[in-house]
Structure formats: C-alpha cells, structure tokens
Design a protein around this motif. Structure first.
Motif, short mmCIF file in Angstrom:
data_model
loop_
_atom_site.label_atom_id
_atom_site.label_comp_id
_atom_site.label_asym_id
_atom_site.label_seq_id
_atom_site.Cartn_x
_atom_site.Cartn_y
_atom_site.Cartn_z
N PRO A 187 -4.26 7.17 1.77
CA PRO A 187 -5.29 8.24 2.05
C PRO A 187 -6.00 8.57 0.68
N VAL A 188 -7.12 9.27 0.84
CA VAL A 188 -7.94 9.70 -0.42
C VAL A 188 -7.20 10.18 -1.32
N LEU A 189 -6.40 11.19 -1.03
CA LEU A 189 -5.19 11.62 -1.89
C LEU A 189 -4.03 11.26 -1.79
N HIS A 190 -3.53 10.21 -2.50
CA HIS A 190 -2.41 9.71 -2.43
C HIS A 190 -0.99 10.12 -2.70
N GLY A 191 -1.06 11.42 -3.37
CA GLY A 191 0.18 12.09 -3.73
C GLY A 191 1.29 11.27 -4.26
N THR A 223 -1.32 15.11 -0.66
CA THR A 223 -1.25 13.85 0.30
C THR A 223 -2.41 14.10 1.46
N ASP A 224 -3.49 14.04 1.41
CA ASP A 224 -4.58 14.09 2.37
C ASP A 224 -5.59 13.29 2.62
N GLY A 225 -6.62 13.40 3.47
CA GLY A 225 -7.75 12.52 3.94
C GLY A 225 -7.20 11.41 4.60
N PRO A 226 -8.45 10.65 4.77
CA PRO A 226 -8.39 9.43 5.67
C PRO A 226 -7.65 8.41 5.12
#
Length: 370
Positions: free
Chosen positions: A168-172, A149-152
C-alpha cells in the motif's frame, strides 16, 4: 510515544555489526541521513578500521543535495577520496562489475514509509545485485516516521521505480522489515533470495512517533511535510503545486488557476530545495497546511476537494495533467476514475480495503518490532 532521544538506530549499535565487517571489503549504500550521532557513518566506520571500497548513492545523491528526479553522476567523495557510484544515473542496480571487489554491502538510509519514496526501490535493486553476485547485505535499520498501513495496494500492471512492490501507499514497515518481506515474498528477479542481516533499532516500536534528526530529502524539511507527503504526493500527477520551490514544500498547495482563498505562494528556484519548480515565478492560490493536523494515514480528501474546485470552474479536464503518473503514484487506475465520477472518500477507500487487509496479514510475518 518515545522520545527520539531514547532511540538507538541500527547504525548506532556498532557493537552489533562491526564484527560482521571485520577483514571484509565493504560497499555502503548511504546518503546524508546515514549518521551516527552527528558523525557520518562513513567516518565512523573508517575510524573503526573498516575497509570501505565504495559508496553507492541513491536519488538526491550521497550528500542529499540533488533535486528530485535529477540524474546523479558517479564521482569521488572529496572528503574521503572514496569512489561514489550513482544508483540514480545510468544504472539503478549495481552491476556485476561494480560488485566484484565487494564482500559485503551495508545499507543505511532513512525512509519515510511511503511506497513512492525511492530509497526503498534502490534497496530492492541492491538486494537483487547481492543475490545475483552472492554478496551479503547488512541493513542497519531506522524507525519509520510515518508508520501507518494504509492506502491502495499497487496492482500488477503499474510497477515502476515509484511503485516497485505490491504494497500500500503507506507500508507500515521499517526498511529492515520491508527487506525481509521482499526476500520472503519472492519479489526479487527470478525469486532469488539475498543473504540478509538486519541490525534492529533499539527503543522503538510500531506506533511510536519519531522525529527525523536530518531531513531525508530536499523537499521534506520537517515532520509536518513527512506526515502530509503520502497524501499530497499524488498531486504531482495534477495541475496542483505541492509547494516545491518554496521553503514549505509538501505544506502548501495551490495553482494559478484557482482562488480557493486569499492564501498564495510563489515558487522560485531555491538552492537546496528545487531548482526548477512547477509554476516558477507565478502566484499559486490554495491552502497553507503548515499547522494543519495531518491525516493519520493516507487521505484523498485534498485531491478530491481540488478536483471538485476545478470541476466547478468548468476546468475538470485540466486537472489530471499526468494521469498515468497519478495512477502510478496511487497504485491503481480506479481511484482517478472514481474521483472524476464524484465518489466520496469513503466509497473510494472501500474499494481497496480487501487488498489492504490481505497485505496487513502478510506484513505480520515480517515484523521485527512489536
């Protein structure tokens, strides 16, 4: 970490959803990743006597052979005689007419966990069509191979097919968890809710690694490409090739303008990968990332270092060839500006932490796996 062999995908748990399909007219949203063992889900369901009336196909088509962004036509599947309705052609959302002879829709597609990977956008429109036409949706869930879970977090004004949701870019999330979020947060048109059943994966939880048995799209051929994809995809808004037109897409990057190292590659039209890649027939110089340890999450370091390289050569203005596309992929307009201002990755990351923390809190409500 679990071995992928111990994982049973939602589609493999037929005992959990075959009863829900009995006596109903079923539409499938599937592609080449929709396998049960080594058999396609379509064949598995037909053998079990399920009445399939049509197949909805996403970007890259039902068999997964169309290039990125290539218009997919509606056809008939040669093997089964089923009508294939493209959701990456004249319409991205199933029409009321296309939904008329359907009781239930089953969605089974392998995602890779990145906001701009368009299978989740197709899922959004399918949910919307189900909600509007009062049809049930069953999602047979699959693990997320890039489970960070990462990114803008995408800002309001940048909604597009590569950034449908304020995530986010990586939604997890798995697609099942994301569908619950879309429903729960009221993201469907008119804040409608779709009648949703998620068939969970067995033997997988967040943080477990998962190696994909089938490449999810033409240019993500292996685990390394999938792990690098979230951080390399924003290069699509720049002068840098991400290796489309080679046998190592999203694992080699470079351009004809620079001489970072002696490493070079030459994009060509490749069957099953990309028919018309950027810099076709030209040598690109840059980095071979095939054996590099990929970032654990989303990283801007590659973009920043290539921008600096262009800047040092006095070509800074030649770097962001499609600035609007870059902003759409990243999800805000700040990042590009900060890169041109020479800000460090740490400084830029600090700018999206608050929204990311809020998202993480909200995400917890929709998790199916610990």
């Amino acid at each position: 970490t679990t071995l992928s062999a111990q994982v049973r995908t939602g589609a493999e748990c037929t005992e959990a959803y075959l009863p829900l399909l009995k006596g109903k007219s079923v539409a499938l949203v599937v592609n080449h990743t929709s396998v049960v063992g080594s058999t396609h889900l379509v064949d598995t369901l037909q053998k079990s006597g399920v009445k399939i009336v049509k197949i909805f196909a996403p970007e890259h088509g039902f068999r997964g052979e169309a290039a990125a962004g290539e218009h997919v036509n509606s056809t008939t599947d040669q093997r089964t005689g089923l009508p294939i309705v493209s959701l990456y052609g004249s319409n991205r959302k199933p029409t009321a007419e296309q939904m008329a002879n359907v009781d239930v829709v089953l969605f089974d597609i392998q995602d890779v966990g990145a906001r701009f990977y368009t299978y989740i956008s197709t899922m959004h429109y399918v949910m919307e069509a189900c909600a509007e036409n009062h049809k049930e949706l069953i999602i047979t869930d699959r693990p997320n191979p890039c489970d960070y879970t990462d990114g803008p977090v995408r800002i309001k004004g940048l909604k597009s097919f590569v950034s449908m949701h304020p995530i986010p870019v990586l939604h997890g999330c798995t697609v099942g968890e994301l569908a619950q979020m879309i429903n729960g947060e009221g993201w469907l048109a008119g804040k409608r809710k779709c009648k949703l059943t998620v068939i969970p994966v067995k033997g997988w939880k967040h943080g477990d690694s998962y190696s994909l048995p089938v490449k999810p799209s033409p240019n993500l051929p292996n685990d390394q490409a999938i792990a690098l994809y979230p951080s390399l995809c924003p290069f699509e808004g720049t002068a840098i090739s991400v290796g489309r037109g080679t046998y190592h897409p999203f694992q080699v990057i470079g351009s004809p303008d620079i001489r970072l190292s002696s490493f070079r590659f030459k994009p060509e039209a490749l069957e099953g990968f990309d028919k018309n890649p950027m810099y076709k027939g030209q040598y690109c110089y840059g980095n071979n990332m095939k054996s590099l340890l990929p970032p654990k999450g989303f990283s801007l370091r590659y973009i920043i270092s290539y921008y600096q390289e262009y800047k040092n050569m006095g070509k800074a203005d030649k770097f962001f060839t499609r600035p609007q596309w870059f902003d759409m992929l990243v999800g805000n307009r700040k990042v590009r500006r900060q890169i041109t201002e020479g800000k460090s990755e740490e400084e830029i990351r600090a700018g999206w932490q608050k929204e990311l923390e809020e998202y993480k809190k909200m995400r917890k409500k929709y998790l199916i796996y610990e």
